[in-house]
Scaffold this active site. Structure first.
Site, PDB file in Angstrom:
ATOM      1  N   THR A  86       0.816  -1.214   0.000  1.00 28.53           N
ATOM      2  CA  THR A  86       0.000   0.000   0.000  1.00 28.53           C
ATOM      3  C   THR A  86       0.849   1.264   0.000  1.00 28.53           C
ATOM      4  O   THR A  86       0.500   2.256  -0.630  1.00 28.53           O
ATOM      5  CB  THR A  86      -0.923  -0.019   1.243  1.00 28.53           C
ATOM      6  OG1 THR A  86      -1.729  -1.179   1.162  1.00 28.53           O
ATOM      7  CG2 THR A  86      -1.809   1.194   1.314  1.00 28.53           C
ATOM      8  N   THR A 164       2.135  -4.564   4.431  1.00 31.38           N
ATOM      9  CA  THR A 164       2.046  -4.820   5.868  1.00 31.38           C
ATOM     10  C   THR A 164       1.838  -6.287   6.234  1.00 31.38           C
ATOM     11  O   THR A 164       2.335  -6.747   7.265  1.00 31.38           O
ATOM     12  CB  THR A 164       0.857  -4.038   6.479  1.00 31.38           C
ATOM     13  OG1 THR A 164      -0.316  -4.347   5.737  1.00 31.38           O
ATOM     14  CG2 THR A 164       1.114  -2.569   6.464  1.00 31.38           C
ATOM     15  N   ASP A 165       1.051  -7.001   5.402  1.00 29.06           N
ATOM     16  CA  ASP A 165       0.526  -8.291   5.862  1.00 29.06           C
ATOM     17  C   ASP A 165       1.607  -9.248   6.368  1.00 29.06           C
ATOM     18  O   ASP A 165       1.422  -9.915   7.382  1.00 29.06           O
ATOM     19  CB  ASP A 165      -0.278  -8.969   4.754  1.00 29.06           C
ATOM     20  CG  ASP A 165      -1.580  -8.235   4.483  1.00 29.06           C
ATOM     21  OD1 ASP A 165      -1.985  -7.425   5.336  1.00 29.06           O
ATOM     22  OD2 ASP A 165      -2.185  -8.451   3.415  1.00 29.06           O
ATOM     23  N   LYS A 242       2.200  -8.251  13.074  1.00 29.49           N
ATOM     24  CA  LYS A 242       0.997  -7.505  12.709  1.00 29.49           C
ATOM     25  C   LYS A 242      -0.128  -8.066  13.572  1.00 29.49           C
ATOM     26  O   LYS A 242      -0.433  -9.263  13.505  1.00 29.49           O
ATOM     27  CB  LYS A 242       0.687  -7.662  11.218  1.00 29.49           C
ATOM     28  CG  LYS A 242      -0.428  -6.738  10.765  1.00 29.49           C
ATOM     29  CD  LYS A 242      -0.657  -6.758   9.261  1.00 29.49           C
ATOM     30  CE  LYS A 242      -1.782  -5.812   8.897  1.00 29.49           C
ATOM     31  NZ  LYS A 242      -2.155  -5.818   7.484  1.00 29.49           N
TER      32      LYS A 242
HETATM   33  N1  ASP Z   1      -1.738  -6.935   1.116  1.00 31.31           N
HETATM   34  C1  ASP Z   1      -0.870  -5.783   1.182  1.00 31.31           C
HETATM   35  C2  ASP Z   1       0.541  -6.252   1.473  1.00 31.31           C
HETATM   36  O1  ASP Z   1       0.809  -6.772   2.496  1.00 31.31           O
HETATM   37  C3  ASP Z   1      -1.342  -4.845   2.208  1.00 31.31           C
HETATM   38  C4  ASP Z   1      -0.418  -3.691   2.451  1.00 31.31           C
HETATM   39  O2  ASP Z   1       0.273  -3.230   1.596  1.00 31.31           O
HETATM   40  O3  ASP Z   1      -0.357  -3.224   3.539  1.00 31.31           O
HETATM   41  O4  ASP Z   1       1.410  -6.066   0.655  1.00 31.31           O
END
Ligand code: ASP
Length: 421
Positions: A86, A164-165, A242
């Site tokens: 993101t 993030t994931d 997380k």
């Molecule tokens: N699904 C995405 C990822 O982990 C979510 C994000 O970017 O935070 O790359």
């Protein structure tokens, strides 16, 4: 409110027969409709004939301006590695979806605050993927790019932007892959894309930059410490997870204190011990055996599943109950099967599915019976960190018979001796 002609991408306010609607104007597939992306993220179509008035609340930040950046010789240099997620995506005003920014300059234009803290000497984009699309090849690639930057005397530290994931898997991998760290390595993220007013990216990047020029030679994950834009934490790469799907402060230190709190005014409060920046050279220890798996035990789980893992994998991390428990009696006892697969060569590491707290096989006899099978009880190590560590250990062929000893060596702060029991 500006008296401007609404264009695709602008935030607009529509006055309709049913009331007011505010959101981003998207390219509509039908000329008779306004297509609006609401704050909630949902898109709605509103018939133009039902709209009395449309006003521009905020113009869309376009990518048309030139990227014009001059380094400030008084500031230290950082390198940025963009990997996707993101934080490196923005709204596509045409479709209303979020798409990847492909030019680093586009991303950097959003964050003037970053340039007040450090010069961005170089931007590398080894790949652009979401973290769920990553695997050990991506972790290895990132480690190699980071190592090059860290051993360049012009660079004070490195920032890695990431989805993030599964960010905590990458932070754990870098913690084991980078040996004798000499400078800060800071991973950061955003939960909300850059074009949204509520984006957490700006503060996260500024805090990341402050840690990248700090004295801390550790792999850190830096991000919001609260739901507001008031401070971030720098978490140790092996002790972070997380723990929320959408909040800005999604990451928390587990069984450890964050290394530092970084206030939005730039003040840093150090909360734990850390390895200091030094004159040495970092080296790479990038090996990984993908034949490792993370398995969650649940009551009633058939131990036969272990045959499958023994036939296909070299190691598993078992997430088990409480202080370290699986069934030891009855039809579904795991003990005989565990003994059999461990004796046949499968490495079994054990972590707590409670996340918080440490394993202790000595409190209940069931725990002692379990430990006697030869499974390695990994104390308070996070299961994700243990998975990465087992893949790294089993990647070293010469360590084949030292799995237990190596799992219990504290290489990168992954085991805390001082947590509350
Ligand atoms: N699904 C995405 C990822 O982990 C979510 C994000 O970017 O935070 O790359």
């Amino acid at each position: 409110m500006a008296e401007e002609k609404p264009e695709v991408g602008d935030i607009v306010k529509l006055t309709t027969i049913k009331g007011e609607v505010e959101g981003r104007l998207l390219e509509s597939p039908k000329t008779e409709l306004y297509l609006i992306k609401l704050k909630s993220g949902y898109n709605i179509g509103i018939k133009k004939e039902n709209v009395h008035k449309i006003e521009v609340v905020e113009k869309f930040k376009t990518e048309r301006e030139e990227y014009n950046y001059e380094k400030n010789p008084a500031l230290p240099n950082v390198d940025i590695i963009i990997t996707g997620g993101t934080i490196s995506s923005s709204l596509d005003a045409k479709t209303g979806a979020v798409s990847n920014l492909t030019k680093p300059e586009q991303l950097l234009k959003y964050y003037p605050g970053l340039f007040k803290i450090a010069n961005v000497r170089k931007i590398e984009v080894p790949f652009m993927v979401s973290s769920e699309d990553m695997n050990s090849e991506h972790w290895i690639k990132i480690a190699k790019v980071v190592e090059k930057s860290l051993n360049d005397s012009e660079v004070s530290g490195v920032i890695v932007t990431h989805g993030t994931d599964f960010l905590h898997y990458t932070s754990a991998a870098l913690s084991f892959f980078l040996k004798d760290l000499n400078k800060p390595v800071v991973l950061t993220y955003s939960q909300r894309s850059t074009d949204r007013a509520s984006s957490d990216a700006a503060l996260n990047l500024e805090c990341a930059a402050r840690m990248a020029v700090s004295n801390v030679a550790e792999v850190m994950l830096v991000g919001h410490g609260s739901q507001n834009d008031d401070f971030c934490f720098a978490h140790k790469g092996t002790k972070v997870r997380k723990l929320h799907s959408s909040r800005r402060d999604a990451f928390k230190s587990v069984n450890a204190s964050p290394i530092a709190k970084i206030n939005s005014d730039g003040k840093i409060e150090y909360l734990d011990e850390f390895v200091r920046r030094n004159e040495g050279k970092v080296s790479l220890d990038v090996v990984f055996n993908d034949k490792v798996a993370l398995v969650k035990y649940y009551p009633g789980m058939d131990p036969e599943i272990l045959d499958y893992y023994a036939s296909r994998y070299e190691g598993i991390v078992l997430e088990v109950g409480g202080l370290g428990h699986v069934a030891v009696s009855g039809k579904k006892s795991w003990i005989a099967k565990l003994k059999k697969v461990i004796d046949s060569g499968l490495k079994v590491a054990v972590c707590a599915q409670t996340i918080f707290g440490s394993l202790n096989p000595n409190v209940y006899s069931n725990g002692r019976t379990f430990e006697k099978t030869g499974a390695v009880f990994c104390k308070d190590m996070l299961a994700e960190t243990a998975l990465i560590k087992s893949g790294w250990i089993l990647g070293h062929k010469k360590w084949k018979y030292e799995f237990k000893d190596k799992m219990l060596i504290n290489y990168a702060g992954e085991i805390s001796d001082r947590i509350e029991k």
